[in-house]
Design a protein around this motif. Sequence first.
Motif, PDB file in Angstrom:
ATOM      1  N   PRO A 204       0.849  -1.192   0.000  1.00 37.67           N
ATOM      2  CA  PRO A 204       0.000   0.000   0.000  1.00 37.67           C
ATOM      3  C   PRO A 204       0.889   1.248   0.000  1.00 37.67           C
ATOM      4  O   PRO A 204       1.817   1.356   0.794  1.00 37.67           O
ATOM      5  N   THR A 205       0.619   2.178  -0.897  1.00 43.38           N
ATOM      6  CA  THR A 205       1.532   3.312  -1.067  1.00 43.38           C
ATOM      7  C   THR A 205       0.864   4.667  -1.025  1.00 43.38           C
ATOM      8  O   THR A 205       1.559   5.677  -1.036  1.00 43.38           O
ATOM      9  N   VAL A 206      -0.471   4.704  -0.970  1.00 43.12           N
ATOM     10  CA  VAL A 206      -1.098   6.005  -1.187  1.00 43.12           C
ATOM     11  C   VAL A 206      -1.228   6.823   0.087  1.00 43.12           C
ATOM     12  O   VAL A 206      -1.667   7.959   0.035  1.00 43.12           O
ATOM     13  N   SER A 207      -0.841   6.278   1.239  1.00 48.34           N
ATOM     14  CA  SER A 207      -0.656   7.127   2.407  1.00 48.34           C
ATOM     15  C   SER A 207       0.723   7.753   2.239  1.00 48.34           C
ATOM     16  O   SER A 207       1.757   7.133   2.493  1.00 48.34           O
ATOM     17  N   MET A 208       0.735   8.981   1.765  1.00 46.25           N
ATOM     18  CA  MET A 208       1.951   9.600   1.245  1.00 46.25           C
ATOM     19  C   MET A 208       3.125   9.507   2.222  1.00 46.25           C
ATOM     20  O   MET A 208       2.979   9.802   3.404  1.00 46.25           O
ATOM     21  N   GLY A 209       4.247   9.114   1.696  1.00 49.85           N
ATOM     22  CA  GLY A 209       5.485   9.052   2.468  1.00 49.85           C
ATOM     23  C   GLY A 209       5.817   7.682   3.003  1.00 49.85           C
ATOM     24  O   GLY A 209       6.986   7.365   3.222  1.00 49.85           O
ATOM     25  N   LEU A 210       4.802   6.849   3.226  1.00 47.43           N
ATOM     26  CA  LEU A 210       5.071   5.528   3.809  1.00 47.43           C
ATOM     27  C   LEU A 210       5.767   4.605   2.814  1.00 47.43           C
ATOM     28  O   LEU A 210       6.597   3.788   3.202  1.00 47.43           O
ATOM     29  N   TRP A 594      10.145  -4.052  10.841  1.00 42.77           N
ATOM     30  CA  TRP A 594       9.221  -5.112  11.279  1.00 42.77           C
ATOM     31  C   TRP A 594       8.278  -5.495  10.148  1.00 42.77           C
ATOM     32  O   TRP A 594       8.016  -6.680   9.909  1.00 42.77           O
ATOM     33  N   ILE A 595       7.765  -4.520   9.423  1.00 45.20           N
ATOM     34  CA  ILE A 595       6.858  -4.804   8.305  1.00 45.20           C
ATOM     35  C   ILE A 595       7.569  -5.641   7.243  1.00 45.20           C
ATOM     36  O   ILE A 595       7.004  -6.601   6.697  1.00 45.20           O
ATOM     37  N   ALA A 596       8.821  -5.273   6.937  1.00 47.32           N
ATOM     38  CA  ALA A 596       9.578  -6.040   5.940  1.00 47.32           C
ATOM     39  C   ALA A 596       9.715  -7.495   6.363  1.00 47.32           C
ATOM     40  O   ALA A 596       9.547  -8.418   5.553  1.00 47.32           O
ATOM     41  N   ALA A 597      10.014  -7.718   7.644  1.00 46.84           N
ATOM     42  CA  ALA A 597      10.153  -9.090   8.135  1.00 46.84           C
ATOM     43  C   ALA A 597       8.802  -9.785   8.248  1.00 46.84           C
ATOM     44  O   ALA A 597       8.667 -10.969   7.948  1.00 46.84           O
ATOM     45  N   ALA A 598       7.783  -9.035   8.666  1.00 46.50           N
ATOM     46  CA  ALA A 598       6.466  -9.614   8.908  1.00 46.50           C
ATOM     47  C   ALA A 598       5.748  -9.979   7.612  1.00 46.50           C
ATOM     48  O   ALA A 598       4.778 -10.747   7.636  1.00 46.50           O
ATOM     49  N   TRP A 628      -1.371   0.544  10.480  1.00 45.68           N
ATOM     50  CA  TRP A 628      -2.526   0.320   9.614  1.00 45.68           C
ATOM     51  C   TRP A 628      -2.076  -0.284   8.282  1.00 45.68           C
ATOM     52  O   TRP A 628      -2.708  -1.194   7.746  1.00 45.68           O
ATOM     53  N   ALA A 629      -0.963   0.235   7.752  1.00 41.02           N
ATOM     54  CA  ALA A 629      -0.406  -0.326   6.516  1.00 41.02           C
ATOM     55  C   ALA A 629       0.003  -1.781   6.719  1.00 41.02           C
ATOM     56  O   ALA A 629      -0.166  -2.617   5.823  1.00 41.02           O
ATOM     57  N   ALA A 630       0.529  -2.096   7.886  1.00 38.94           N
ATOM     58  CA  ALA A 630       0.901  -3.483   8.184  1.00 38.94           C
ATOM     59  C   ALA A 630      -0.322  -4.387   8.133  1.00 38.94           C
ATOM     60  O   ALA A 630      -0.264  -5.517   7.629  1.00 38.94           O
TER      61      ALA A 630
END
Length: 912
Positions: A204-210, A594-598, A628-630
């Motif tokens: 998900p990319t549209v929450s700008m900056g994440l 954590w997201i990358a690993a999860a 939320w992105a996670a």
Amino acid sequence: MSAQPAPLAGNGAAPAIDTDQQETREWMDALSAVIDKEGAERAHFLIEQLLEHARQNSIDMPFSGNTGYVNTIEPEQEARCAGNIAIEKRLRAYMRWNAMAMVVRANRLDPADGGDLGGHIGSFASVASMFGAGFNHFWHAESEGHGGDLLYIQGHSSPGIYARAFLEGRLTEEQLDSFRQEVDGKGLSSYPHPKLMPEFWQFPTVSMGLGPLMAIYQARFLKYLHARGIANTENRKVWVFCGDGEMDEPESLGAIGLAARESLDNLVFVVNCNLQRLDGPVRGNGKIVQELEGEFRGSGWNVIKLLWGAGWDALLARDKTGKLRQLMMETLDGDYQAMKANDGAFVRKNFFGKYPETLQLVEHMTDEEVFELRRGGHEPTKVYAAFHAANEHKGQPTVLLIKTVKGYGMGKAGEGKNTVHQTKKLSDEDIKYIRDRFNIPIPDSELHKIPYYKPADDTPEIKYLHERRKALGGYLPHRRVKADEHFTVPALETFKAILDPTAEGREISTTQAYVRFITQLLRDQALGPRVVPILVDEARTFGMEGLFRQIGIYNPKGQLYTPVDRDQVMYYREDKAGQILQEGINEAGGMASWIAAATSYSTNNRIMVPFYVYYSMFGFQRIGDLAWAAGDMQARGFLLGGTSGRTTLNGEGLQHEDGHSHILANTIPNCVTYDPTFAHEVAVIMHRGLKRMVEQQENVFYYITLLNENYPMPGLTAGTEEQIIKGMYLCKPGAVPPQGTSDAGDIRVQLLGSGTILRESLAAQTLLAADWGVQADVWSCPSFNELTREGQDADRWNLLHPLETPRVPFVAQQLGTSTGPVVASTDYMKAYAEQIRPFIPKGRTYKVLGTDGFGRSDFRSKLREHFEVNRHYIVVAALKALSEDGVLPATKVAEAIAKYNIQADKVNPLYA
């Protein structure tokens, strides 16, 4: 040495005075001769030597991270594309048309309740050539021998991705017609959302900056996996598409230093510099390309600028005076936008007409030819050359700053206009213009239907489309739903040391219980290497420093220094194959890691088990958008909120004391949350989490709060495991009347608690019996959130099945055979325990105590008194409930308030 940027032409700074023009010319001529005869690399070397010589002689040198406002790659240096440019152009045109048609068709619907579905045309219009180059020539899908490249797609350009997938046969016309209409299960999500399209979108990319932030840590995680021998990732790239306006988000640039420091040459940023954000120019009074160039080059990135199309090459070659380069530099972004929002005559007068020398350069060109001078991002051959250079670069991350026109090809409907981002409805005239501009073979008689266009499968275009993706391993975007590998989680008995009661006189905290659990898990031969402990400079706070030497801290350079504590058992050990990810004081970075690993099960076909521990106050409150992105990305792993609760952390105060993270965590549907009190609860909960996320590959993640408060642990009572998981079990029953006596005199209450405040409920149990003759059953409620979700699910089922036997919520089941009012107390806001009020058995009084208000520094006992959650307030709440039920007189409540010296008229802690 000065760190100030060198003045740039056109920025208002006074130019340096040349006191010897002849000498200056000689130096310039000498450098030009080197460039002509020996090349740019030799010239670069000589300049570096001169600069170093100047530094050694303490000459004050102005710094500039900028180059001229021209393409980085000279025409003769451009890699040549071996693809069929003509076919690719036609395919791009079809995609532009179908993307536009999808959005416009969706917004011509007229639902009974009104409203539009929205959508964006202008973003993909500006980035189409870049996507074409990537999909046709660079981006590998997962295949045998290649793990697949990872694409962070600029969210607002999603219609173009759907348009491509439609031509590939991956999406149907029916699905395109269900754009942004997802409830019935056939629709396409507005933006990239893995939760909504689990086999399509990865990120998900549209929450700008994440997107930029997560991508940097994703690229680093690929290096981590390779260094540890878990996966071969050396041929994989992470490509990140961002808007120039998006770069104003702090997260977009916040981690670029890490990318350079760790030499993430598997990372490519593509910044779509169309000079516009939603409302207007990104830098109307400046130059966003130059600004970003300085930011990235100063941080150690390889910077490639692509600003001008092929038509400009001849003009620049004839620019012997340098006036065109000067004009390019001094023209502001706001003026560049106006050039593309008007016509060729406007450009001739207002751009080239500024200087006689530049006007002369285009005197042989018509106005139409002047207007057709493209920006670099719309020149496919130059886009290919820039992508090729980025793809081949080693030793640094690369950023491509590519200049485009927002709404390219839309004409007066939006091209270069401030309103283009919101443009989703087009007139028939606008649609006809787009058809004609891109030569779409749709007759006038069909134009009002805005039909999609897809050539037959046996046409050269469609054959070429499939051939290119076959050569690159398959279709993108594509998301893996489950990993191919399987693990068996160690049996619960493996963690017996945590499940058993503590020895006489021994006290531990739930944080220590967590550390013991992860230490035991690391010993598992199969699953241990997949554990990823993630820290944000708080290992010593949480008693985890023993892991430093045991498994090491990942650093791609190893440990080039001798740590100051090298002679100690638990010294700070960094290692090229270290297992710990130490992110420093950087909660957003910790969460991105954590997201990358999860999500590694999906992105890498490798199941990893990340444990990210942090001050609970600096979790969901600080990085809630990432959490939320996670959830959207279907992450699997453990988040551990240390030193949790409003009253457990002595001395730290308002900014550190967390009384609401469980309320925030409960907003994420696939986040499973617990606030355990005892070590055995921690073990049971974490073991169940491993079973769900690792063995069953269920798409949930866990948030568990931990305490730094030491006390004896009672150990697991056999048979309560499932009740712990569901969120409530009888921890310590009150005394029962002697056998053969009447129950009439048994005055009883039910005390519910979680985390540290459960121990206050246990103390209140003693006081109620000793001081007031009231018996209390004490219930441990490790998760009011899980109790709430289960209860709400039962309520929903009952609502929709009125003729069936009603389901009974678990709270009601547990309390159903008990008697007396119920009092719940936690170290969190009252709203946390208030959630289960609907599930308390009918007719039972329910009182809730919590820690609403700002935290502050003091000892635990004082804080619990201040927030009115200590044992005395629990007793008073129980007596008040009994008085409301008519079991005790109200005078007993007043007596208790006096006995325990409670200040009845003190300010409400919510407002204190």
